[in-house]
Design a protein around this motif. Structure first.
Motif, short mmCIF file in Angstrom:
data_model
loop_
_atom_site.label_atom_id
_atom_site.label_comp_id
_atom_site.label_asym_id
_atom_site.label_seq_id
_atom_site.Cartn_x
_atom_site.Cartn_y
_atom_site.Cartn_z
N ASN A 1 38.28 82.78 -8.15
CA ASN A 1 38.82 82.34 -9.42
C ASN A 1 40.16 81.64 -9.21
O ASN A 1 40.87 81.90 -8.25
N VAL A 2 40.51 80.75 -10.14
CA VAL A 2 41.78 80.02 -10.09
C VAL A 2 42.57 80.39 -11.34
O VAL A 2 42.09 80.19 -12.46
N TYR A 3 43.78 80.93 -11.15
CA TYR A 3 44.61 81.38 -12.26
C TYR A 3 45.84 80.48 -12.38
O TYR A 3 46.59 80.33 -11.42
N GLY B 1 45.59 78.93 -18.19
CA GLY B 1 44.30 79.61 -18.27
C GLY B 1 43.73 79.87 -16.91
O GLY B 1 44.38 79.66 -15.89
N SER B 2 42.48 80.32 -16.90
CA SER B 2 41.81 80.67 -15.65
C SER B 2 40.47 79.96 -15.56
O SER B 2 39.71 79.93 -16.52
N PHE C 1 35.96 78.48 -18.19
CA PHE C 1 37.40 78.40 -18.36
C PHE C 1 37.81 79.37 -19.45
O PHE C 1 37.21 79.40 -20.52
N LYS C 2 38.81 80.18 -19.15
CA LYS C 2 39.34 81.12 -20.14
C LYS C 2 40.80 80.75 -20.38
O LYS C 2 41.63 80.91 -19.48
N PRO C 3 41.13 80.24 -21.56
CA PRO C 3 42.51 79.82 -21.81
C PRO C 3 43.45 81.01 -21.93
O PRO C 3 43.06 82.10 -22.34
N ALA C 4 44.72 80.79 -21.58
CA ALA C 4 45.75 81.82 -21.70
C ALA C 4 46.08 82.04 -23.17
O ALA C 4 45.88 81.15 -24.01
N LYS C 5 46.58 83.22 -23.49
CA LYS C 5 46.91 83.55 -24.88
C LYS C 5 47.94 82.59 -25.47
O LYS C 5 47.84 82.19 -26.62
#
Length: 93
Positions: free
Chosen positions: A41-43, A48-49, A79-83
């Motif tokens: 994974n890439v953070y 996001g990730s 892709f999971k965006p940051a809060k």
């Protein structure tokens, strides 16, 4: 926004020539793709990730031929965006 638009914006804001910016953007995308292909994974803090999700095996139907097929378990990129990123898009202050 396209990749060309991103390159133009970065070149305009940083004063770096477009060829260098394009090479950097291309390299970034290659590193992300290679990492995901290797199940890494890439953070990116505050952005996001890029993550690898595992899809379970499932049974699907071909309605026109009235047959069932098995779709094997496989990995997909996500892709999971940051809060903070989500809040910015929503317009939260």
């Amino acid at each position: 926004m396209t990749k060309a638009d991103i390159v133009n914006e970065i070149a305009k804001k940083t004063g770096v020539d477009k060829a260098s910016v394009l090479a950097t953007v291309e390299s970034f995308m290659e590193v992300v793709k290679d990492s995901l292909a290797n199940n890494e994974n890439v953070y990116l803090r505050g952005f996001g990730s890029f993550i690898v999700k595992k899809r379970a095996q499932k049974t699907a139907r071909n309605i026109s031929k009235n047959t069932t097929i098995i779709i094997p378990e496989h990995n997909i990129p996500a892709f999971k965006p940051a809060k903070t990123f989500v809040g910015q898009v929503k317009g939260d202050k």
